[in-house]
Design an enzyme around this catalytic site. Structure first.
Site, short mmCIF file in Angstrom:
data_model
loop_
_atom_site.label_atom_id
_atom_site.label_comp_id
_atom_site.label_asym_id
_atom_site.label_seq_id
_atom_site.Cartn_x
_atom_site.Cartn_y
_atom_site.Cartn_z
N LYS A 35 0.85 -1.20 0.00
CA LYS A 35 0.00 0.00 0.00
C LYS A 35 0.88 1.24 0.00
O LYS A 35 2.09 1.16 0.25
CB LYS A 35 -0.93 -0.01 1.22
CG LYS A 35 -0.20 0.02 2.57
CD LYS A 35 -1.19 -0.21 3.71
CE LYS A 35 -0.49 -0.24 5.05
NZ LYS A 35 -1.41 -0.65 6.14
N ARG A 133 -11.47 0.28 14.41
CA ARG A 133 -11.43 1.00 13.13
C ARG A 133 -12.40 0.28 12.19
O ARG A 133 -13.54 0.68 12.08
CB ARG A 133 -10.01 1.05 12.57
CG ARG A 133 -9.04 1.85 13.45
CD ARG A 133 -7.74 2.15 12.75
NE ARG A 133 -7.20 0.97 12.09
CZ ARG A 133 -5.99 0.91 11.52
NH1 ARG A 133 -5.19 1.97 11.55
NH2 ARG A 133 -5.57 -0.18 10.94
N TYR A 261 17.54 29.30 10.14
CA TYR A 261 16.36 30.09 10.54
C TYR A 261 16.14 30.02 12.05
O TYR A 261 16.28 28.96 12.67
CB TYR A 261 15.12 29.53 9.85
CG TYR A 261 15.05 29.83 8.37
CD1 TYR A 261 14.99 31.15 7.91
CD2 TYR A 261 15.02 28.80 7.45
CE1 TYR A 261 14.92 31.42 6.54
CE2 TYR A 261 14.94 29.06 6.08
CZ TYR A 261 14.89 30.38 5.64
OH TYR A 261 14.81 30.63 4.30
N MET A 309 13.66 24.33 3.74
CA MET A 309 12.97 23.66 2.63
C MET A 309 13.92 22.81 1.80
O MET A 309 13.61 21.68 1.42
CB MET A 309 12.26 24.69 1.75
CG MET A 309 11.49 24.04 0.61
SD MET A 309 10.79 25.24 -0.52
CE MET A 309 9.24 25.61 0.27
#
Ligand SMILES: *Cc1c(COP(=O)(O)O)cnc(C)c1O
Length: 369
Positions: A35, A133, A261, A309
């Site tokens: 999956k 679930r 940062y 990033m």
């Protein structure tokens, strides 16, 4: 030259880990769970390594279709079942097995067989044995089983459940106990094959559990399902994905200078910092703390400061030989064979190996090894 980050997929490791699953579940059929695009590895990339599996399990019909396109003719199990009446036409066309967990799905089957008298399905009837679930409650399960067994479109039926705590203890007892006992009690009236085990159950409980089919997921991808109780080495598992990049710049810091940062990391002594071409836009967790392990030239060091990033920064103070171009392993193997398990990285990043391997982003090129 392309940016130096790459994700390597190790086919030998995938095949090895599948064999470990088989060795731990000798009396069972071993399904490879693929999956989420094979836990981020890519279904097409892992397929050759998993051909010795007895079946595949996943969630999306589109992914099942890709497996069929690769030539897989064996069983494919949809772990979350069908999401609509229309899905049954695809299951019929692609010969997919599916989980059946709710009453509305029985109605879809009844409707479907009206118009498709030739359809024959292998279904996995799921019991909610306590995880809450998916699945029929223990009270409703036998009734659902009987209803299904009367449908002409139902070819084979397998009892199914899923453990919430196969990786450890629950409320002071073995984690599998509360669910397994109830499950056994409810299904005993209806002899049929059973599937209960995920990776944690395969590795920890093969002798305690009866599971004709086991559903091995995370262990195939070189992450320990019960980390930190056991590490991959304890289970003889190998990393199947290595996220590697390079040092693209070096900064020499004086005491009191900060990095990145928010000036979150301040040098308390003169330091040498390597800037790595890898950031959260590549799938590295932004919340990884200073101290998260990385390998530079196969040697363990640590992340310092905030992940941005496109870049992150690592401590090279004790590695004067590591310079621009040095290999950086974010997780997996270095090219010289040193191992940084994805579990060690995940823990320091506040998550699990599953999330890291699923999260490598589109812009990272994959290389099959
Ligand atoms: C994902 C999944 C598995 C595999 O779990 P791992 O912990 O990755 O081995 C097994 N069964 C079901 C129903 C699943 O959704």
């Amino acid at each position: 030259m392309p940016r130096p980050i790459q994700a390597f997929i190790h086919l030998d490791a995938l095949a090895h880990n599948l064999q470990v699953a088989k060795n731990n579940a000798i009396a069972s059929q071993v399904y490879a769970v693929v999956k989420a695009n094979a836990y981020g590895h890519g279904i097409e990339r892992v397929y050759d390594a998993f051909k010795q599996a007895d079946g595949f399990a996943l969630l999306d019909i589109a992914e099942a279709e890709r497996l069929r396109a690769l030539g897989w003719q064996g069983d494919i199990l949809l772990l979350e079942g069908i999401f609509s009446l229309q899905d049954l036409a695809d299951c019929h066309r692609l010969n997919l097995s599916f989980t059946l967990h709710s009453a509305h799905q029985i109605e879809w089957l009844q409707q479907f067989q009206h118009s498709h008298s030739d359809a024959q399905f292998n279904i996995f009837v799921k019991m909610n044995s306590g995880m809450n679930r998916l699945g029929f409650s223990p009270e409703d399960y036998q009734n659902a089983w009987q209803q299904l067994s009367r449908l002409s479109c139902v070819h084979t039926m397998t009892h199914m459940m899923h453990f919430s705590d196969a990786d450890g203890m629950r409320f002071g007892e073995l984690g599998i106990q509360y669910q397994y006992e109830l499950f056994q009690q409810i299904i005993q009236q209806f002899p049929a094959p059973v599937t209960v085990s995920n990776s944690a159950a395969i590795l920890r409980h093969s002798v305690d559990l009866h599971s004709d089919i086991v559903r091995s997921g995370i262990m195939l991808y070189g992450s320990s399902p019960d980390y930190p109780s056991h590490r991959i080495q304890d289970w003889n598992l190998l990393p199947s994905m290595s996220l590697r990049s390079e040092i693209i710049a070096v900064q020499n810091l004086s005491e009191g200078h900060s990095v990145g940062y928010g000036s979150r990391f301040v040098a308390d002594r003169p330091m040498r910092i390597g800037v790595v071409a890898c950031g959260y836009a590549d799938g590295y967790q932004r919340l990884s703390a200073t101290g998260t392990p990385v390998l530079v030239n196969g040697q363990r060091t640590q992340l310092v400061g905030r992940v941005s990033m496109d870049m992150l920064t690592v401590d090279l103070t004790d590695m004067p030989q590591a310079d621009v171009g040095a290999e950086v392993v974010l997780w997996g193997n270095s090219s010289c064979g040193a191992v940084l398990s994805i579990d060690d990285v995940a823990q320091a990043s506040g998550t699990v190996g599953y999330e890291l391997m699923c999260g490598v982003t589109q812009r990272v090129p994959f290389v099959i090894q």
